[in-house]
Design a protein around this motif. Structure first.
Motif: not given
Length: 271
Positions: A175-181
């Motif tokens: 979830i965090a990585l998707g938001l960062h991307i």
């Protein structure tokens, strides 16, 4: 030149040290990570097993991490040259330096995770990925809206703290990585809108394709061997790391094109 290079190095070192402290203090031991060979498709061939040391169970997934450090060092040298010739400002050089020191740090961290297969090193590997992507957003906002120390601090703090999602959800990191991307793409788009140039088109497209490859190939790692046994030797995870290294390269090329466009615009204004 040297002070800004050292400042960038210390920025990355201190941020990584803070993350290391929380990881090895045990506060995130409840976070879910994938450890064990069952989570990776790569299997060394019988011939390689006879010549490789026993601790090198995934040779390609191990060796690919040298690519991060080599590419990071290459771009540090390129930007050092541009900065030394006064082609870019100190702030712009700092943004490049931080991003590429992150690449230099990430390679060894990922390699230690692969070699040790320990839970805490897996946590560290996941966690340091987040500010890496957040820096693309910070970089883009710096070009589009000017540099802000407060913005950098808030963005970095939010990025680091977002890893707490792993304490509540098994897919918290995803979830965090998707938001960062998404934030990284948004930051790049804002920078491009401010300093659009045709020289940035190809690097932007290649960076997006590389990012897609990084995500998709990693997700398909355990499924690709069902298509052909070749993917147990050259695995999806290994190919995703190749895509990740290429992504870093094209992000550098994209921001270099925009930075040069910015310098041209500022030069024309002063004339």
């Amino acid at each position: 030149m040297a002070p800004v290079l050292f400042r960038a190095f210390m920025t990355v070192t201190i941020t990584t040290a803070i993350i290391c402290f929380f990881v090895f203090d045990g506060g995130f031991d409840r976070a879910f990570t994938e450890t064990g060979l069952k989570h990776y498709a790569e299997r060394a061939s019988p011939l390689l097993k006879t010549v490789l040391p026993k601790w090198l169970k995934m040779p390609l997934n191990t060796l690919v991490n040298f690519g991060y450090a080599i590419l990071g060092a290459y771009w540090l040298a390129v930007i050092f040259h541009h900065h030394g010739n006064n082609n870019i400002s100190e702030i712009d050089a700092y943004a490049f330096y931080v991003f590429n020191f992150m690449a230099c740090f990430y390679g060894p961290i990922q390699m230690v995770r692969i070699l040790t297969d320990k839970h805490r090193f897996a946590i560290l590997d996941q966690w340091v990925t987040l500010p890496f992507f957040m820096w693309v957003y910070v970089w883009g906002r710096s070009l589009s809206n000017g540099w802000s120390n407060l913005r950098v601090f808030i963005a970095t703090a939010l990025s680091i703290s977002s890893y707490t999602l792993t304490l509540y959800y098994d897919i918290g990191f995803e979830i965090a990585l998707g938001l960062h991307i998404m934030l990284g793409i948004a930051g790049a788009a804002l920078a491009y809108r401010k300093y659009s140039t045709t020289e940035a088109h190809k690097p932007f497209l290649c960076a997006l394709l590389s990012c897609t490859g990084f995500v998709v190939l990693k997700l398909l790692d355990l499924h690709l061997p069902n298509i052909h046994p070749f993917f147990t030797k050259v695995s999806g995870h290994f190919l995703s790391k190749i895509a990740d290294v290429l992504q870093i390269h094209y992000v550098n090329k994209f921001f270099r094109a925009l930075t040069f466009k910015k310098v041209d615009c500022e030069t024309k204004k002063s004339e």
